[in-house]
Design an enzyme around this catalytic site. Sequence first.
Site, PDB file in Angstrom:
ATOM      1  N   GLU A 263      27.790  35.148  53.252  1.00  0.00           N
ATOM      2  CA  GLU A 263      26.791  34.862  52.509  1.00  0.00           C
ATOM      3  C   GLU A 263      27.320  34.857  51.011  1.00  0.00           C
ATOM      4  O   GLU A 263      28.155  35.562  50.947  1.00  0.00           O
ATOM      5  CB  GLU A 263      25.914  36.189  52.862  1.00  0.00           C
ATOM      6  CG  GLU A 263      25.261  36.273  54.120  1.00  0.00           C
ATOM      7  CD  GLU A 263      25.195  37.697  54.754  1.00  0.00           C
ATOM      8  OE1 GLU A 263      25.399  38.584  54.139  1.00  0.00           O
ATOM      9  OE2 GLU A 263      24.923  37.447  56.049  1.00  0.00           O
TER      10      GLU A 263
ATOM     11  N   CYS B  97      22.872  38.371  43.722  1.00  0.00           N
ATOM     12  CA  CYS B  97      23.033  36.697  44.190  1.00  0.00           C
ATOM     13  C   CYS B  97      21.522  36.265  44.107  1.00  0.00           C
ATOM     14  O   CYS B  97      21.625  35.085  43.793  1.00  0.00           O
ATOM     15  CB  CYS B  97      23.428  36.739  45.696  1.00  0.00           C
ATOM     16  SG  CYS B  97      22.687  37.769  46.813  1.00  0.00           S
TER      17      CYS B  97
HETATM   18  P1  NAD Z   1      34.272  37.831  45.332  1.00  0.00           P
HETATM   19  O1  NAD Z   1      34.199  36.539  46.225  1.00  0.00           O
HETATM   20  O2  NAD Z   1      35.017  37.957  44.305  1.00  0.00           O
HETATM   21  O3  NAD Z   1      34.546  39.127  46.409  1.00  0.00           O
HETATM   22  C1  NAD Z   1      33.959  39.397  47.621  1.00  0.00           C
HETATM   23  C2  NAD Z   1      35.041  40.086  48.745  1.00  0.00           C
HETATM   24  O4  NAD Z   1      35.921  39.010  48.960  1.00  0.00           O
HETATM   25  C3  NAD Z   1      35.765  41.016  47.984  1.00  0.00           C
HETATM   26  O5  NAD Z   1      35.785  42.242  48.908  1.00  0.00           O
HETATM   27  C4  NAD Z   1      37.069  40.385  47.807  1.00  0.00           C
HETATM   28  O6  NAD Z   1      38.112  41.430  47.717  1.00  0.00           O
HETATM   29  C5  NAD Z   1      37.372  39.420  48.810  1.00  0.00           C
HETATM   30  N1  NAD Z   1      38.277  38.324  48.613  1.00  0.00           N
HETATM   31  C6  NAD Z   1      38.243  37.749  47.628  1.00  0.00           C
HETATM   32  N2  NAD Z   1      39.345  36.735  47.815  1.00  0.00           N
HETATM   33  C7  NAD Z   1      39.664  36.687  49.120  1.00  0.00           C
HETATM   34  C8  NAD Z   1      40.317  36.032  49.956  1.00  0.00           C
HETATM   35  N3  NAD Z   1      41.068  34.910  49.725  1.00  0.00           N
HETATM   36  N4  NAD Z   1      40.313  36.171  51.323  1.00  0.00           N
HETATM   37  C9  NAD Z   1      39.747  37.304  51.756  1.00  0.00           C
HETATM   38  N5  NAD Z   1      38.931  38.147  50.963  1.00  0.00           N
HETATM   39  C10 NAD Z   1      39.046  37.813  49.757  1.00  0.00           C
HETATM   40  O7  NAD Z   1      32.368  38.388  45.151  1.00  0.00           O
HETATM   41  P2  NAD Z   1      32.226  39.442  44.332  1.00  0.00           P
HETATM   42  O8  NAD Z   1      32.338  39.256  42.977  1.00  0.00           O
HETATM   43  O9  NAD Z   1      32.672  40.801  44.917  1.00  0.00           O
HETATM   44  O10 NAD Z   1      30.521  39.353  44.539  1.00  0.00           O
HETATM   45  C11 NAD Z   1      29.804  38.637  43.770  1.00  0.00           C
HETATM   46  C12 NAD Z   1      29.471  37.294  44.388  1.00  0.00           C
HETATM   47  O11 NAD Z   1      28.863  37.548  45.879  1.00  0.00           O
HETATM   48  C13 NAD Z   1      28.375  36.468  43.609  1.00  0.00           C
HETATM   49  O12 NAD Z   1      29.094  35.000  43.941  1.00  0.00           O
HETATM   50  C14 NAD Z   1      27.268  36.460  44.533  1.00  0.00           C
HETATM   51  O13 NAD Z   1      26.337  35.469  44.516  1.00  0.00           O
HETATM   52  C15 NAD Z   1      27.732  36.964  45.723  1.00  0.00           C
HETATM   53  N6  NAD Z   1      26.856  37.705  46.663  1.00  0.00           N
HETATM   54  C16 NAD Z   1      26.120  36.702  47.652  1.00  0.00           C
HETATM   55  C17 NAD Z   1      24.933  37.495  48.711  1.00  0.00           C
HETATM   56  C18 NAD Z   1      24.358  36.860  49.571  1.00  0.00           C
HETATM   57  O14 NAD Z   1      23.535  37.321  50.439  1.00  0.00           O
HETATM   58  N7  NAD Z   1      24.224  35.611  49.669  1.00  0.00           N
HETATM   59  C19 NAD Z   1      24.689  38.871  48.243  1.00  0.00           C
HETATM   60  C20 NAD Z   1      25.422  39.482  47.346  1.00  0.00           C
HETATM   61  C21 NAD Z   1      26.706  38.765  46.519  1.00  0.00           C
END
Ligand code: NAD
Length: 524
Positions: free
Chosen positions: A294, A328
């Site tokens: 997501e 999001c």
């Molecule tokens: P992010 O992508 O920076 O991090 C999300 C998670 O992924 C964290 O736990 C992070 O440590 C991990 N991560 C980062 N790089 C990784 C890798 N290479 N391998 C594995 N894991 C990795 O996002 P964020 O800043 O935590 O959250 C904000 C984002 O989430 C925004 O883009 C928002 O739109 C999205 N979001 C989407 C939804 C949805 O339902 N579509 C809901 C909430 C947030």
Amino acid sequence: MATTEVLVSRGEFTNEPFTDFSNPQNRAAMQAALAKVKSQFNTTYPLWIGGQKVETGEWLKSTNPSKPDEVVGIFHKANLDIANRAVELAHQRFQTWQRVPAAERSEIMFRAADILRKRKFEYSAWVSYEVGKTWPEADADIAETIDFLEFYGRESLRVAQPQPLNPMKGEKNYLVYIPLGVGVVIPPWNFPCAIMAGLVVAAVVTGNTVVLKPSSDSPTIAYKFLEALWEAGLPKDVIQFCPGPGATVGDTLVAHPKTRFVGFTGSKEAGLHIQEQASKTQPGQIWIKRTVLEMGGKDAIIVDDEADLDAAVEGVTLSAFGYQGQKCSACSRAIVTEKVYNSFLDKLKVRVEKIKVGPADDPNNFMGPVINKGSMTDILKYIEHGKKDGRLLTGGNRLPGDGYFLEPTVIADIAPKSKLEQEEIFGPVLAVTKARDFDHALEIANDTEFGLTGAVYTKNPKKLEKAATEFHVGNLYFNRKCTGAMVGAHPFGGFNMSGTDSKTGGKEYVMLFLQAKTVAEKVS
Ligand code: NAD
């Protein structure tokens, strides 16, 4: 109790009500919870791998974005060996957890929901401090967590019941849904309890075991949620608690050959990277990994010349600046038809300038801080860019003090296809774009790589009908804000680069964590 009996005894699902903070008793309870939680700051938490505490002596500190000097929790950080061990042990535990009757697993979730209900203020206080959510936003996060426990608890029971098949003469045939295996769960920080819990609960209630790598910005609330599950009777070795950097620990977990699926919510960049990693077959891997991703959004609200402008201004303001635009589903684009463009902007400026910004634990503030320094810097860069590409209507600055406070910012006259109109900023920045008419507005709204949420303000039913078929987003709202999806009522998730088209809080969601097995026996 059998599956059906548990389902019947728990009754129909209903959403957990939000707390009324105008009630003095609730206000006092929240203040008391904030004080209690603050007294537990600076605690050190271990990892939990294979049901055992693990300490590495390498730390990850989670701080309060309203007051970055305050350390909410200190976490032992996983390394690559521990990440590999976590998947191995989760795989071993899967052999027995998958056989636990569905009713037993769901009952644990229902007990956890009751525990959270009882300690709602305390959980909300952790959320408020750790990620800078105001009282109502933190309360909604915990209410949604309870909803996920209740909803997926019931859905898991529903799919564990006998499934309809066409009868075959001379055969006894049936179909059962069985779990997949080890799930790596990688949530974001922005719904630190609800999204993390939703991914974990859907996986575990259906019989999978989990390695949870919480976001480094919100490990404390994840740990507190696990405490509730353990108290409710979940054995400690079903979920491995494995905080650590996404780029190293996350990558190792995703790549492990015994990882069967990945449940991720976060940015488009991290999601696509995970998809790529998961699709590489590793030596010894005997399945195709499943991913539930997501991702981000660039959500638009269309304001048509036949709209109730005051309602539209209110809806855009709440959608754009609730939780500092860090949802999001947040509205980051208002697309307004030219006939009402100027009057919309005049009203919007007045409304946005009424917003109070400050520490999230102070109930007088509508907006708290953004999540961390890096995020604040990135958002300010976008604002500078926007000032050149468009016209700053209001805001644009960091506010004085240590916290990561930004003014709610509106930049008008942003052209379609420009950076501010296309890229997710994830902060309190709204781009306003002028459209010639409703059809043009729809065209602009659809012209990004995302497809998460959207809204339309118009009184014209023909236009709404057109938007219903042509506005390509997973969650579309009419004459209301584009945030605040409710479990069960608004199954949530987007199209295109917003993810793998799954719907959290929807009936088919638990199916993403299951596979169907058909058994047919010849009978005489
Ligand atoms: P992010 O992508 O920076 O991090 C999300 C998670 O992924 C964290 O736990 C992070 O440590 C991990 N991560 C980062 N790089 C990784 C890798 N290479 N391998 C594995 N894991 C990795 O996002 P964020 O800043 O935590 O959250 C904000 C984002 O989430 C925004 O883009 C928002 O739109 C999205 N979001 C989407 C939804 C949805 O339902 N579509 C809901 C909430 C947030």
